[in-house]
Design an enzyme around this catalytic site. Structure first.
Site, PDB file in Angstrom:
ATOM      1  CE1 TYR A   1      -5.273   5.425  -1.629  1.00  0.00           C
ATOM      2  CE2 TYR A   1      -6.794   7.234  -1.986  1.00  0.00           C
ATOM      3  CZ  TYR A   1      -6.165   6.352  -1.135  1.00  0.00           C
ATOM      4  OH  TYR A   1      -6.444   6.396   0.206  1.00  0.00           O
TER       5      TYR A   1
ATOM      6  CE1 TYR B   1      -4.485   1.126   0.938  1.00  0.00           C
ATOM      7  CE2 TYR B   1      -3.139   3.023   1.488  1.00  0.00           C
ATOM      8  CZ  TYR B   1      -4.381   2.469   1.216  1.00  0.00           C
ATOM      9  OH  TYR B   1      -5.494   3.268   1.230  1.00  0.00           O
TER      10      TYR B   1
END
Ligand SMILES: [Zn+2]
Lengths: 150, 405
Positions: B358, B300
């Site tokens: 994203y 991430y």
């Protein structure tokens, strides 16, 4: 290594842009601030400090609290350098700092620092509380470098 | 001891919309995009939308940070006849791969047969994520943070990065290498938002938004939706693709990390970290594996320093050695060999949140699935194990290991 950027004087964000709210757990901190007294939430049972103030001591689960008067000095734990006023996007150099409060081990505050150039703020720097009036009659603890550029 | 649910479930379908630059998805609505992702995931799995009978969310069933999914609305919209599981992990993006563990819990409890996990994101002008912390109304808790002017996630993250630089000598050059190494993986990806290779000169010229972080250290702000479908292994065998087996999955964390950068009370060494050590240790214990067994790591990357810090918590490198590990080029994927560079584990072969899109972590799960299926655009040769991470933000953060069937 990257070149050091020259930002110039670190300013406090204007108090008239800042609002807070309180609840019964946090209000004693802000009432003390109105009196120019820096405090932190301390467990009356075991003495552990915690910030922000919460209903229970996470070390011993006591609900008893003390609000001791602290020396008002602190040490910069970390920081960022920002260059835009968050309310209006205008150029504005300010330095949010995370500080360790003297006399309250484990308790931190997030604030702005002034009294030096932004690029001279550093981890470990000693600072002293400086009070900023904000909206609704409240007062916010900010900090001033104790030795400019040191 | 091996996890009781090891290899009992698998991700069998992945689906997504196009990825739009922030705000450009309008006039599509968020449920329109969510529906497309779910239907695409069903088609990928070879099942019907009417087979879906469970939803395992994360981020408090958030759609972005200011909208909410509602299971009944999704049923009404898509024609799902019934659900027998509807639950979410709390907090934000940290729970993303952990939601596959939630799906597994529901499947192994025989609550449902086919679980969807999804995220959709749409930033209309009033819903700007980048200032979500500062834009929120003051409350008694955030009144100890917002007045400092730490108004966006990037501001908050820069404070943590600064401490890491102070403690370990970490450099901005390493943050730049995270961005450049993962940017190198998007030139051949049609849906990626940023495809042009990035030079160090371009990185160094990127505007400083919250010193020490530059604009290019911040992830993209994207609109779009992604959904994945998890089911039991016996059902997975009848689906269209090779199952991406759920080998280990954990969410949670410790009090020393807690609310993390919304709190700033973390003691050293937790402050300058990603908060992942707890779930990292759990998935290694669940699987008996270690970082060196991972063929690819989907980490991430909402902000470049967080990739470096997660390497330290997963044990890909030692604590405090992230700078040297990153700068030695070990995050890179070598298309010529289909492997790593300089003995490293390829990271974010899809380009990640920094370069591709994203969608709050979901693209990392999709890439993990494609890698262990063997169908990734930047395929790691013979990929058997893929690590997927979520967060690092307020707890829970989470970790997932996918295994090739
Ligand atoms: Zn106590």
């Amino acid at each position: 290594m990257a070149d050091v950027t020259h930002y110039g004087p670190a300013r406090l964000l204007p108090g008239d842009q800042i609002a807070i709210t309180t609840n019964p757990d946090t209000e004693p901190f802000w009432q003390a601030a109105k009196e120019g007294r820096l405090t932190a939430c301390q467990c009356a049972q075991c003495g552990a400090f915690r910030m922000p103030p919460t209903p229970y001591c996470p070390e011993c689960q006591s609900r008893e609290k003390n609000w001791p008067t602290l020396p008002g000095t602190a040490t910069v734990f970390s920081f960022a350098i920002c260059n835009k006023n968050p309310k209006n996007g205008e150029d504005y150099v300010y330095v949010p700092v995370v500080v360790d409060l003297d006399g309250a081990p484990g308790a931190r505050l997030n604030a702005n620092v002034t009294g030096c150039d932004a690029e001279d703020v550093h981890i470990g720097m000693k600072v002293a509380v400086e009070w900023t009036p904000i909206q609704d009659g409240w007062v916010l603890p900010n900090f001033r470098a104790m030795t400019a550029g040191a | 001891m091996a996890w009781a649910n090891q290899d009992k479930t698998a991700i069998v379908g992945v689906g997504a919309t196009d990825y739009y630059v922030r705000g450009k998805s309008w006039p599509r609505t968020i449920n329109d995009m969510a529906g497309e992702a779910i239907l695409n995931a069903c088609a990928d799995a070879g099942i019907s939308i009417t087979d879906i009978d469970g939803i395992a969310y994360y981020s408090g069933a958030g759609a972005g940070y200011l909208d909410k999914f509602d299971t009944a609305s999704l049923m009404e919209t898509l024609g799902m006849p019934h659900v027998s599981f509807s639950a979410s992990l709390t907090s934000g993006g940290g729970g993303c791969p952990g939601a596959i563990g939630l799906a597994t819990a529901g499947l192994m409890n025989e609550d449902a047969k086919y679980m969807v996990t999804l995220m959709a994101l749409q930033q209309l002008p009033q819903h700007r994520l980048g200032v979500v912390f500062g834009a929120s109304a003051p409350n008694p808790e955030n009144s100890f943070l917002q007045p400092s002017g730490l108004v966006g996630p990037g501001h908050l993250m820069s404070v943590l990065a600064r401490r890491h630089m102070h403690l370990y000598g970490t450099t901005q050059d390493a943050f730049g290498e995270v961005v450049m190494a993962t940017r190198a993986n998007t030139h051949n990806r049609p849906k990626a938002v940023r495809k042009a290779p990035l030079s160090k000169e371009e990185y160094d010229a990127s505007v400083m938004l919250a010193d020490p972080l530059r604009r290019l250290d911040f992830c993209l702000e994207t609109d779009g939706a992604v959904a994945v479908i998890t089911t039991t292994m016996d059902r997975a065998k009848d689906c269209r693709h090779k199952p991406a087996v759920v080998h280990a999955c954990a969410h949670g964390g410790t009090r020393e990390w807690g609310r993390a950068f919304a709190w700033m009370g973390m003691p050293d060494p937790h402050f300058a970290s990603s908060g992942h050590k707890f779930t990292a240790d759990r998935v290694w214990a669940q699987s008996g594996l270690s970082a060196r067994d991972m063929d690819v790591a989907l980490i991430y990357d909402h902000f470049s320093p967080r990739v470096l810090m997660q390497h330290e918590h997963y044990g890909i490198c030692e604590k405090g050695e992230g700078n040297d590990y990153v700068l030695s080029g070990k995050l890179r994927y070598d298309p010529a060999t289909g492997g790593g560079v300089n003995g490293g584990t390829p990271v974010n072969t899809h380009g990640g949140n920094l370069n591709e899109a994203y969608i709050i972590g979901m693209t990392h799960i999709v890439e993990g699935v494609e890698q262990v299926r063997g169908t990734a655009i930047n395929q790691v040769r013979d990929a058997e194990f893929a690590l997927v991470s979520g967060g690092p933000a307020s707890l829970p953060v989470s970790s997932l290991i996918l295994r090739s069937a």
